[in-house]
Design a protein around this motif. Structure first.
Motif, short mmCIF file in Angstrom:
data_model
loop_
_atom_site.label_atom_id
_atom_site.label_comp_id
_atom_site.label_asym_id
_atom_site.label_seq_id
_atom_site.Cartn_x
_atom_site.Cartn_y
_atom_site.Cartn_z
N ARG A 132 19.42 64.49 68.49
CA ARG A 132 19.37 65.59 69.46
C ARG A 132 17.93 66.04 69.57
NH1 ARG A 132 22.01 71.57 68.87
NH2 ARG A 132 22.00 72.07 71.08
N ASP A 133 17.40 66.04 70.78
CA ASP A 133 16.00 66.40 71.02
C ASP A 133 15.06 65.60 70.12
OD1 ASP A 133 16.81 68.28 72.91
OD2 ASP A 133 16.99 69.86 71.39
N ASP A 134 15.32 64.29 69.99
CA ASP A 134 14.53 63.36 69.18
C ASP A 134 14.51 63.69 67.70
OD1 ASP A 134 13.86 61.81 71.41
OD2 ASP A 134 12.16 63.10 71.89
N CYS A 135 15.51 64.42 67.20
CA CYS A 135 15.62 64.74 65.78
C CYS A 135 17.00 64.35 65.27
CB CYS A 135 15.40 66.24 65.56
SG CYS A 135 13.74 66.78 65.97
N LEU A 136 17.09 64.07 63.96
CA LEU A 136 18.36 63.69 63.35
C LEU A 136 19.18 64.89 62.93
CD1 LEU A 136 17.33 60.78 60.96
CD2 LEU A 136 18.44 60.61 63.17
N LEU A 137 20.48 64.81 63.19
CA LEU A 137 21.43 65.80 62.70
C LEU A 137 22.41 65.09 61.78
CD1 LEU A 137 22.46 67.70 65.96
CD2 LEU A 137 20.76 68.38 64.27
N CYS A 138 22.79 65.77 60.70
CA CYS A 138 23.80 65.21 59.81
C CYS A 138 25.16 65.28 60.49
CB CYS A 138 23.80 65.96 58.48
SG CYS A 138 24.37 67.67 58.56
N PRO A 139 26.14 64.52 60.02
CA PRO A 139 27.46 64.55 60.63
C PRO A 139 28.09 65.96 60.67
CG PRO A 139 27.28 62.62 59.26
CD PRO A 139 26.04 63.45 59.00
N GLY A 140 27.86 66.76 59.63
CA GLY A 140 28.42 68.11 59.60
C GLY A 140 27.85 69.01 60.68
N THR B 26 11.82 63.41 57.54
CA THR B 26 12.01 64.23 58.73
C THR B 26 11.09 63.74 59.83
OG1 THR B 26 10.32 65.78 57.99
CG2 THR B 26 12.58 66.28 57.36
N GLY B 27 11.19 64.33 60.97
CA GLY B 27 10.32 63.97 62.08
C GLY B 27 11.11 63.43 63.24
N ALA C 211 23.45 50.25 60.84
CA ALA C 211 23.75 49.07 60.02
C ALA C 211 23.56 49.35 58.54
CB ALA C 211 22.86 47.90 60.45
N ARG C 212 22.76 50.34 58.19
CA ARG C 212 22.58 50.71 56.78
C ARG C 212 22.36 52.22 56.69
NH1 ARG C 212 17.24 48.27 57.74
NH2 ARG C 212 15.67 49.85 57.32
N ALA C 213 22.63 52.74 55.52
CA ALA C 213 22.48 54.18 55.30
C ALA C 213 21.01 54.57 55.33
CB ALA C 213 23.08 54.56 53.95
N VAL C 214 20.76 55.77 55.84
CA VAL C 214 19.42 56.34 55.83
C VAL C 214 19.47 57.70 55.14
CG1 VAL C 214 18.57 55.14 57.88
CG2 VAL C 214 19.72 57.33 58.15
N GLU C 215 18.40 58.03 54.43
CA GLU C 215 18.26 59.34 53.80
C GLU C 215 17.32 60.16 54.67
OE1 GLU C 215 17.14 59.37 49.67
OE2 GLU C 215 18.12 57.45 49.36
N PHE C 216 17.73 61.39 54.98
CA PHE C 216 16.90 62.22 55.84
C PHE C 216 17.22 63.69 55.61
CE2 PHE C 216 20.82 61.33 58.04
CZ PHE C 216 21.14 62.50 58.70
N ALA C 217 16.36 64.55 56.10
CA ALA C 217 16.62 65.99 56.10
C ALA C 217 17.10 66.34 57.50
CB ALA C 217 15.35 66.75 55.74
N HIS D 276 18.80 70.48 61.66
CA HIS D 276 19.45 71.77 61.86
C HIS D 276 19.60 72.55 60.55
CE1 HIS D 276 21.88 74.77 63.85
NE2 HIS D 276 22.76 74.67 62.88
N CYS D 277 20.27 71.95 59.55
CA CYS D 277 20.55 72.66 58.30
C CYS D 277 19.46 72.44 57.24
CB CYS D 277 21.91 72.28 57.74
SG CYS D 277 22.03 70.57 57.14
N ARG D 278 18.59 71.47 57.45
CA ARG D 278 17.50 71.13 56.54
C ARG D 278 17.96 70.56 55.20
NH1 ARG D 278 14.19 71.06 60.56
NH2 ARG D 278 13.39 73.02 61.28
N GLU D 279 19.25 70.29 55.08
CA GLU D 279 19.80 69.71 53.85
C GLU D 279 19.50 68.22 53.79
OE1 GLU D 279 21.45 71.22 51.25
OE2 GLU D 279 20.94 73.12 52.23
N HIS D 280 19.35 67.70 52.57
CA HIS D 280 19.17 66.27 52.36
C HIS D 280 20.50 65.59 52.65
CE1 HIS D 280 17.83 62.52 50.61
NE2 HIS D 280 18.97 62.48 49.97
N CYS D 281 20.45 64.47 53.34
CA CYS D 281 21.66 63.77 53.74
C CYS D 281 21.44 62.27 53.62
CB CYS D 281 22.00 64.14 55.18
SG CYS D 281 23.53 63.42 55.78
#
Length: 104
Positions: A73-81, A12-13, A51-57, A60-65
């Motif tokens: 969004r606002d310098d944070c990652l969102l999952c596709p869902g 995260t981060g 170019a490659r998959a990344v694992e992150f939380a 928004h939903c805090r789920e592992h992805c």
């Protein structure tokens, strides 16, 4: 020997996109992943194909992805869902529709 692309765990981060035009995304832990394509679909979140998959939380939903398509969004990652759900939340009506049975 595997030919499958390696996955980077970025946790995260905050993140930021670097390059002119954007060529890579840099994660909070210093990991850099090449951006293959960027999609300027929304003014509030940028969508990037990596170019490659990344694992992150997801921020928004805090789920592992694990994904190769991420939104920033606002310098944070969102999952596709959660990225897809942004339209649903913003398109929701501001007021409730009255029940037709009580309109008599």
């Amino acid at each position: 020997m595997s030919i499958a692309p390696q996955t980077s765990s970025v946790g995260t981060g905050s993140t930021h996109v670097v390059g002119e035009p954007a060529h890579a995304i840099v994660f909070a832990d210093g990991t850099t992943v090449e951006i293959l394509s960027s999609y300027p679909v929304r003014p509030d979140a940028d969508l990037h194909s990596l170019a490659r998959a990344v694992e992150f939380a997801c921020a928004h939903c805090r789920e592992h992805c694990e994904a190769t398509l991420v939104a920033v969004r606002d310098d944070c990652l969102l999952c596709p869902g959660c990225y897809a759900a942004l339209d649903v939340v913003q398109a929701a009506p501001a007021t409730e529709i009255p029940d037709a049975r009580s309109a008599a």
